[in-house]
Design a protein around this motif. Structure first.
Motif, mmCIF file in Angstrom:
data_model
loop_
_atom_site.group_PDB
_atom_site.id
_atom_site.type_symbol
_atom_site.label_atom_id
_atom_site.label_comp_id
_atom_site.label_asym_id
_atom_site.label_seq_id
_atom_site.Cartn_x
_atom_site.Cartn_y
_atom_site.Cartn_z
ATOM 1 N N PHE A 218 15.627 23.572 29.807
ATOM 2 C CA PHE A 218 14.856 23.368 28.581
ATOM 3 C C PHE A 218 15.163 24.425 27.522
ATOM 4 O O PHE A 218 14.357 24.622 26.603
ATOM 5 C CB PHE A 218 13.362 23.377 28.897
ATOM 6 N N ALA A 219 16.309 25.080 27.640
ATOM 7 C CA ALA A 219 16.642 26.150 26.681
ATOM 8 C C ALA A 219 16.663 25.641 25.244
ATOM 9 O O ALA A 219 16.254 26.357 24.320
ATOM 10 C CB ALA A 219 17.988 26.767 27.047
ATOM 11 N N ALA A 220 17.114 24.422 25.061
ATOM 12 C CA ALA A 220 17.180 23.855 23.707
ATOM 13 C C ALA A 220 15.949 23.023 23.357
ATOM 14 O O ALA A 220 15.876 22.436 22.279
ATOM 15 C CB ALA A 220 18.442 22.990 23.576
ATOM 16 N N ASP A 221 14.981 22.987 24.263
ATOM 17 C CA ASP A 221 13.771 22.174 24.055
ATOM 18 C C ASP A 221 12.546 22.941 24.546
ATOM 19 O O ASP A 221 11.791 22.457 25.396
ATOM 20 C CB ASP A 221 13.930 20.845 24.821
ATOM 21 N N PRO A 222 12.320 24.153 24.036
ATOM 22 C CA PRO A 222 11.265 25.011 24.592
ATOM 23 C C PRO A 222 9.864 24.433 24.466
ATOM 24 O O PRO A 222 8.996 24.737 25.286
ATOM 25 C CB PRO A 222 11.415 26.313 23.802
ATOM 26 N N GLU A 223 9.598 23.603 23.459
ATOM 27 C CA GLU A 223 8.257 23.047 23.292
ATOM 28 C C GLU A 223 7.868 22.142 24.453
ATOM 29 O O GLU A 223 6.680 22.010 24.769
ATOM 30 C CB GLU A 223 8.167 22.273 21.980
ATOM 31 N N ASN A 224 8.840 21.510 25.083
ATOM 32 C CA ASN A 224 8.560 20.598 26.192
ATOM 33 C C ASN A 224 8.806 21.230 27.564
ATOM 34 O O ASN A 224 8.698 20.537 28.576
ATOM 35 C CB ASN A 224 9.404 19.329 26.053
ATOM 36 N N ARG A 290 5.969 15.053 27.619
ATOM 37 C CA ARG A 290 6.146 16.252 28.438
ATOM 38 C C ARG A 290 6.100 15.916 29.927
ATOM 39 O O ARG A 290 6.833 16.510 30.720
ATOM 40 C CB ARG A 290 5.094 17.303 28.076
ATOM 41 N N ARG A 291 5.251 14.978 30.301
ATOM 42 C CA ARG A 291 5.236 14.552 31.709
ATOM 43 C C ARG A 291 6.533 13.829 32.050
ATOM 44 O O ARG A 291 7.115 14.049 33.126
ATOM 45 C CB ARG A 291 4.036 13.643 31.984
ATOM 46 N N VAL A 292 7.000 12.976 31.151
ATOM 47 C CA VAL A 292 8.246 12.238 31.380
ATOM 48 C C VAL A 292 9.407 13.220 31.568
ATOM 49 O O VAL A 292 10.226 13.062 32.479
ATOM 50 C CB VAL A 292 8.527 11.281 30.211
ATOM 51 N N LYS A 293 9.452 14.236 30.735
ATOM 52 C CA LYS A 293 10.541 15.211 30.824
ATOM 53 C C LYS A 293 10.400 16.085 32.060
ATOM 54 O O LYS A 293 11.407 16.516 32.639
ATOM 55 C CB LYS A 293 10.587 16.062 29.554
#
Length: 380
Positions: A218-224, A290-293
């Motif tokens: 998640f380095a490029a998607d920290p919010e999720n 966020r659950r899906v991810k």
């Protein structure tokens, strides 16, 4: 192959762990904060660690400027009716600001900066590559557990419930290995209890591996990115007592979904095991993606581990390359070099063998590997 993967994962987690000298320095700094508050403000002040530092599951920050994050509780013995969230946070902030001012006047080893965030105050120690996140709290006298606390949160009206001390006890109880190691250390040191951060057991390494992989993923998607406490809770519930890190990790990620509740009101819920009203998956109900991810991440790491285990006979370099794609090459390559040094030492001691059918070096049986003198056929 599973033994080698365990070595690489364990070695990588050790590399990303907080160094023991830095850990001891952080302890001395927050103890100094607590002693100063107790001396200046009176005995109704108490500072203690919480989160990954207390549990012994710290991993290095994933941004070069981040520094290790040490979470603390600043407990003030006040009744809920006698203060407000803003009032408590301001009170703690004023005391910490005075602490920093005094340390600077003395030319001492205090923080260089104090900053407010939504829930805490951050004391920065950039020269030491860590910062202290100080979370104001008061006793939760309406809860039966005496270590329960109420936390401030400037974006919410109600106090937030928590129990970091009780959670640490629960986490310890999920691992017979951890209990055994800590009890032996306590007997050896002639103390009542040894803190979890003094040891590293399979469960702790398992949590570190998951946080490590998640941080890269998640380095490029920290919010999720899933919060650390959610990963830790599900991993501890799913841990089955396995002693090797590969099996512990693979089985945990396969079991974790069964500990996610979907309640009658439609809410997704992962309860705090020591305070059932606290939901570690609360953001999933506001942000369904966020659950899906999270579930996609579990599938990703499951596939990775299964693929790596099927790489029998392909050599260490190929295994390192496969793991490095998902975990990051640097820690995996460093772990591989450590593994190579370990195998070389075992070979020189005559304890190394080649596993039958794979050609990989092993310590668990197979054809013995002869030591090499490196002197050539004519010897000395």
């Amino acid at each position: 192959m599973e033994e080698i993967i365990s070595k690489l994962l364990s070695g990588g987690a050790e590399i990303l762990d907080i160094p023991s000298d830095l850990r001891d320095l952080a302890i001395s700094r927050y103890e100094d904060v607590g002693n100063w508050l107790g001396t200046t403000g009176g005995p109704a002040w108490l500072v203690y660690p919480q989160g990954s530092f207390r549990l012994g599951t710290v991993v290095a920050p994933f941004s070069p400027s981040g520094g290790y994050d040490i979470d603390l509780v600043c407990w003030r013995d006040l009744a809920k009716e006698s203060t407000t969230q803003d009032g408590l946070k301001s009170m703690v902030g004023e005391m910490l600001d005075e602490y920093m001012r005094q340390k600077n006047l003395e030319g001492g080893d205090g923080p260089t900066k104090i900053a407010a965030s939504r829930r805490c105050w951050t004391l920065s120690y950039p020269e030491h590559d860590f910062h202290l996140d100080v979370l104001p709290a008061i006793p939760d006298r309406e809860h039966d557990e005496p270590t329960s606390i109420l936390l401030t949160d400037t974006s919410l009206v109600r106090w937030q419930h928590s129990n970091p001390i009780g959670y640490a006890r629960w986490f310890r109880d999920q691992s017979a290995e951890m209990r055994s190691v800590l009890e032996k250390m306590a007997r050896a040191d002639n103390v009542a209890e040894v803190p979890e951060y003094r040891v590293r057991t399979t469960l702790q390494r398992l949590v570190q591996v998951l946080k490590w992989h998640c941080g890269v993923r998640f380095a490029a998607d920290p919010e999720n990115r899933p919060p650390s406490i959610l990963i830790t809770t599900l991993a501890a519930r799913a841990y089955g007592g396995e002693s090797d890190l590969y099996s512990a990790t693979l089985l945990a990620v396969q079991r974790m979904p069964q500990f996610i509740e979907h309640r009658d009101n439609g809410a997704w819920w992962v309860p705090n095991p020591v305070h059932e009203s606290e939901n570690f998956a609360d953001k999933w109900n506001d942000y369904p993606q966020r659950r899906v991810k999270f579930l996609a991440w579990l599938k990703d790491i499951t596939t990775l581990l299964e693929d790596a285990a099927r790489m029998r006979g392909q050599g260490l370099e190929e295994v390192v390359a496969r793991l490095g794609k998902s975990f990051g090459m640097d820690p995996i390559e460093k772990a591989a070099r450590r593994y190579g040094d370990e195998m070389r030492g075992l070979r020189e001691a005559g304890s190394l063998s080649i596993a039958t059918g794979t050609g990989l070096l092993s310590t668990s049986g197979g054809r013995l590997v002869r030591n090499h003198s490196f002197y050539g056929s004519h010897g000395q």
